[in-house]
Design an enzyme around this catalytic site. Structure first.
Site, PDB file in Angstrom:
ATOM      1  N   TYR A   1      86.442  86.110  61.796  1.00  0.00           N
ATOM      2  CA  TYR A   1      87.622  86.130  62.666  1.00  0.00           C
ATOM      3  C   TYR A   1      88.495  84.908  62.378  1.00  0.00           C
ATOM      4  O   TYR A   1      87.993  83.838  62.044  1.00  0.00           O
ATOM      5  CB  TYR A   1      87.229  86.159  64.153  1.00  0.00           C
ATOM      6  CG  TYR A   1      86.371  85.010  64.623  1.00  0.00           C
ATOM      7  CD1 TYR A   1      86.942  83.860  65.170  1.00  0.00           C
ATOM      8  CD2 TYR A   1      84.978  85.071  64.547  1.00  0.00           C
ATOM      9  CE1 TYR A   1      86.158  82.810  65.618  1.00  0.00           C
ATOM     10  CE2 TYR A   1      84.184  84.034  64.991  1.00  0.00           C
ATOM     11  CZ  TYR A   1      84.778  82.908  65.529  1.00  0.00           C
ATOM     12  OH  TYR A   1      83.994  81.868  65.969  1.00  0.00           O
ATOM     13  N   PRO A   2      89.811  85.067  62.492  1.00  0.00           N
ATOM     14  CA  PRO A   2      90.724  83.932  62.363  1.00  0.00           C
ATOM     15  C   PRO A   2      91.006  83.323  63.735  1.00  0.00           C
ATOM     16  O   PRO A   2      90.856  83.997  64.769  1.00  0.00           O
ATOM     17  CB  PRO A   2      91.981  84.570  61.780  1.00  0.00           C
ATOM     18  CG  PRO A   2      91.989  85.950  62.374  1.00  0.00           C
ATOM     19  CD  PRO A   2      90.533  86.349  62.527  1.00  0.00           C
TER      20      PRO A   2
ATOM     21  N   ASN B   1      93.325  79.960  66.017  1.00  0.00           N
ATOM     22  CA  ASN B   1      94.245  78.831  66.133  1.00  0.00           C
ATOM     23  C   ASN B   1      93.772  77.902  67.236  1.00  0.00           C
ATOM     24  O   ASN B   1      93.007  78.295  68.118  1.00  0.00           O
ATOM     25  CB  ASN B   1      95.657  79.301  66.513  1.00  0.00           C
ATOM     26  CG  ASN B   1      96.368  80.020  65.391  1.00  0.00           C
ATOM     27  OD1 ASN B   1      96.139  79.746  64.215  1.00  0.00           O
ATOM     28  ND2 ASN B   1      97.246  80.944  65.752  1.00  0.00           N
TER      29      ASN B   1
ATOM     30  N   GLN C   1      77.226  79.320  59.549  1.00  0.00           N
ATOM     31  CA  GLN C   1      78.666  79.339  59.790  1.00  0.00           C
ATOM     32  C   GLN C   1      79.432  78.649  58.672  1.00  0.00           C
ATOM     33  O   GLN C   1      79.013  77.609  58.168  1.00  0.00           O
ATOM     34  CB  GLN C   1      78.977  78.629  61.110  1.00  0.00           C
ATOM     35  CG  GLN C   1      80.463  78.439  61.380  1.00  0.00           C
ATOM     36  CD  GLN C   1      80.714  77.668  62.655  1.00  0.00           C
ATOM     37  OE1 GLN C   1      80.852  78.237  63.715  1.00  0.00           O
ATOM     38  NE2 GLN C   1      80.766  76.339  62.544  1.00  0.00           N
TER      39      GLN C   1
END
Length: 250
Positions: free
Chosen positions: A145-146, A148, A185
């Site tokens: 997933y991206p 911000n 991760q």
């Protein structure tokens, strides 16, 4: 002006997501479909040879749900190598039956939020090198997933002091440590490369661990106040020798 975090950067990263055009593929003769798969297998086996020279890696997963069917993740020392791989992949005959649904361009990244003071060259530290230039675990499951860091009038990550961000990232990291041995991760930075600021790629042999860690981190202040997320992709590993079965149409 707030102090910017320094980063260590490793291999360049390209996530490619495709949906299979099953309707068109079904119309192709079986011998043509077999040839398409053989060509694809040969291509990916060739690109995988970088593992032996430790000059990159790659992973292939069958994505669950209608966002995509396939994820191809490539890591290379130079961005132009990713361009070359993508261009050559698009020339394969199987590409005529694949519909691009998403892509993500980034670079393996480590920040200095939790780094201790040291005079050594971090790029010579074996532990850091292993994280910047990783050998992918090829676990049963993957989640990408991206994300911000939020910046608005109420909560702006980039207006916090370095000390405030370090404290938040420390607390955030302590949650992640609880999943050591369960989840692997990889954080990739994408500021200036793509529409989000970071990509997160998780590997695990237990797909439920993705839900557990993401849910638990929702209660962490770093995520609750400052996290913004794009779409989530989850899937199961697929080896090149399984492509015959994957693309088989009875």
């Amino acid at each position: 002006m707030s102090q910017a975090a320094e980063t260590l950067d490793g291999w360049y990263s390209l996530h490619l997501f495709y949906a299979v055009d099953w309707a068109s593929l079904r119309l192709a003769p079986k011998d043509e479909r077999d040839a398409l798969v053989t060509e694809l297998q040969s291509f990916l086996e060739n690109t995988a040879t970088v593992r032996s020279s430790k000059s990159g890696d790659q992973a292939i997963y069958n994505i669950t749900g209608q966002k995509a069917d396939l994820l191809l993740w490539f890591l290379r020392p130079e961005m132009k190598s990713l361009n070359h791989i993508e261009n050559e992949f698009n020339k394969l005959r199987i590409a005529d039956f694949l519909i691009p649904t998403y892509s993500y361009v980034s670079v393996i990244e480590l920040s200095n939020y939790l780094a201790g003071k040291s005079d050594e060259d971090p790029y010579e530290n074996p532990h850091i090198k292993a994280r910047l230039y990783p050998e992918l675990p090829h676990s049963d499951y993957i989640c990408f997933y991206p994300m911000n860091k939020r910046r608005n009038e109420t909560y702006n990550w980039y207006m916090l002091t370095m000390e405030e961000r370090q404290k938040l990232m420390y607390d955030h990291g302590m949650i992640g440590r609880k999943y050591a041995g369960k989840i692997k991760q990889f954080i990739t930075g994408s500021v200036g490369f793509d529409d989000f600021e970071w990509g997160v790629t998780l590997f695990s042999d237990d797909v439920l661990q993705f839900k557990k860690i993401v849910y638990e981190m929702r209660f962490d202040e770093t995520t609750a106040r400052y996290g913004e997320f794009g779409s989530f992709f989850v899937g199961h590993i697929i080896n090149t020798n399984e492509f015959d079965q994957f693309f088989a149409i009875s």
